[in-house]
Design a protein around this motif. Structure first.
Motif, PDB file in Angstrom:
ATOM      1  N   ARG A   1       0.831  -1.080  -0.026  1.00 25.78           N
ATOM      2  CA  ARG A   1       0.062  -0.026   0.125  1.00 25.78           C
ATOM      3  C   ARG A   1       0.847   1.285   0.137  1.00 25.78           C
ATOM      4  NH1 ARG A   1      -5.108   0.250   4.062  1.00 25.78           N
ATOM      5  NH2 ARG A   1      -5.888  -1.248   2.341  1.00 25.78           N
TER       6      ARG A   1
ATOM      7  N   ARG B   1      -2.108  -3.043  -8.670  1.00 24.75           N
ATOM      8  CA  ARG B   1      -3.041  -2.365  -8.102  1.00 24.75           C
ATOM      9  C   ARG B   1      -2.686  -1.694  -6.784  1.00 24.75           C
ATOM     10  NH1 ARG B   1      -8.160  -6.597  -8.917  1.00 24.75           N
ATOM     11  NH2 ARG B   1      -7.930  -6.594 -11.144  1.00 24.75           N
ATOM     12  N   ARG B   2      -1.694  -1.987  -6.087  1.00 28.18           N
ATOM     13  CA  ARG B   2      -1.024  -1.347  -4.886  1.00 28.18           C
ATOM     14  C   ARG B   2      -1.920  -1.459  -3.660  1.00 28.18           C
ATOM     15  NH1 ARG B   2       1.131   1.087  -9.523  1.00 28.18           N
ATOM     16  NH2 ARG B   2       3.334   1.604  -9.544  1.00 28.18           N
ATOM     17  N   ARG B   3      -2.506  -2.595  -3.597  1.00 27.67           N
ATOM     18  CA  ARG B   3      -3.456  -2.641  -2.452  1.00 27.67           C
ATOM     19  C   ARG B   3      -2.915  -3.735  -1.522  1.00 27.67           C
ATOM     20  NH1 ARG B   3      -9.030  -2.908  -6.029  1.00 27.67           N
ATOM     21  NH2 ARG B   3      -8.921  -0.655  -6.711  1.00 27.67           N
TER      22      ARG B   3
END
Length: 313
Positions: free
Chosen positions: A153, A228-230
């Motif tokens: 994140r 998606r960088r989640r």
């Protein structure tokens, strides 16, 4: 210690290859195959690959390796992880499956080898793979400790992030499709296989297909998390998944492409050559593995650069 344990795991394989290159037929059941020029060339190639792996193990272990250019380490280690990491997962499962089922150890494509050869070769490959991965992780911790502390994140996003997501979704979809085909064959499906492949199927071969399929899905999952960088997981978790999965796709796809190129010489009859579906699967997994790795590298470098710019500001 890790380095020399890894080198020790290579020695039985190199000894066997050296014997074959010198004309020995030890472990080979068919004398005509033992003297073939194709097998001689493949033996030379694999000896060179193992020698390169030995050089990588030494570089990863000693302090002078920290000054080695990144590109000299990353590509061969990625390919080695794809090849040997897959074997390290598939070999124990395959031997366990054959022990439980009582099926023959050898796969039909390599049936000219005596059963004991598989124990020597795959045990060595498994130890070699585990040793190289251990040495690589220790090298990374010393050289780029930030990879182990950063969270997904917290990975920065640049102007190309939307394009990366689109590409990541497309490449992951291809990896899922390839994985689904491998899992279908692992489960006993026969569509797209020629008659010889179906007749010569073994538990070992199906176990390998199972691992190939799962690693293709692993590549897709790791890539999607990165683009998606989640998620609050550490960065190294999806990075390792994308690394291993894409490496397996590329390395085994490239090896399969070599087998396709040699197929007319190994299988003169059209009936026992690879089918179009097998050929397409091999080609697409090679390309997809390479593109997944390239995308992962771009996402990682851009994200860390964005974080450094944000911190310095």
């Amino acid at each position: 210690m890790v380095c020399w344990a890894t080198v020790a795991c290579m020695l039985p394989y190199l000894g066997l290859k050296a014997a074959w290159l010198c004309g020995s037929g030890i472990g080979i059941t068919d004398a005509s195959i033992a003297g073939s020029s194709t097998l001689y060339a493949l033996n030379l190639l694999t000896v060179g690959m193992d020698a390169l792996a030995m050089a990588v193990a030494l570089t990863l272990t000693y302090r002078w390796g920290l000054r080695t250019p990144v590109w000299l380490l990353v590509f061969p280690m990625w390919v080695a992880t794809g090849l040997l990491g897959t074997i390290a997962l598939a070999a124990p499962l395959g031997f366990l499956a054959t022990a439980v089922s009582g099926s023959p150890v050898s796969a039909s494509s390599d049936s000219f080898l005596q059963p004991w050869v598989y124990g020597v070769v795959y045990a060595g490959f498994t130890g070699q793979g585990l040793g190289l991965v251990t040495a690589f992780v220790l090298h990374l911790r010393a050289r780029w400790p930030r990879l182990f502390s950063e969270r997904v994140r917290g990975l920065g996003a640049g102007a190309l992030a939307p394009v990366q997501r689109v590409l990541g979704n497309g490449l992951a979809a291809i990896a899922v499709l390839i994985g689904a085909v491998d899992l279908y064959w692992a489960g006993g499906g026969t569509a797209g296989l020629n008659a010889d492949a179906v007749a010569g199927r073994t538990v070992t071969g199906q176990t390998e297909e199972l691992v190939f399929g799962l690693l293709a899905l692993t590549a897709a999952a790791g890539t999607l998390v990165l683009v998606r960088r989640r998620g609050r997981v550490r960065l190294w978790v999806p990075l390792a998944a994308a690394w291993l999965g894409s490496g397996s796709l590329f390395a085994w796809g490239l090896w399969g492409s070599l087998a396709l190129a040699l197929s007319p010489f190994q299988h003169p009859s059209q009936s026992n050559r690879p089918t179009p579906l097998v050929s397409l699967t091999v080609v697409f997994q090679t390309l997809d593995g390479a593109l997944l790795a390239l995308l992962t590298l771009v996402v990682l470098l851009e994200g860390l650069a964005a974080n450094r710019a944000r911190t310095s500001a």
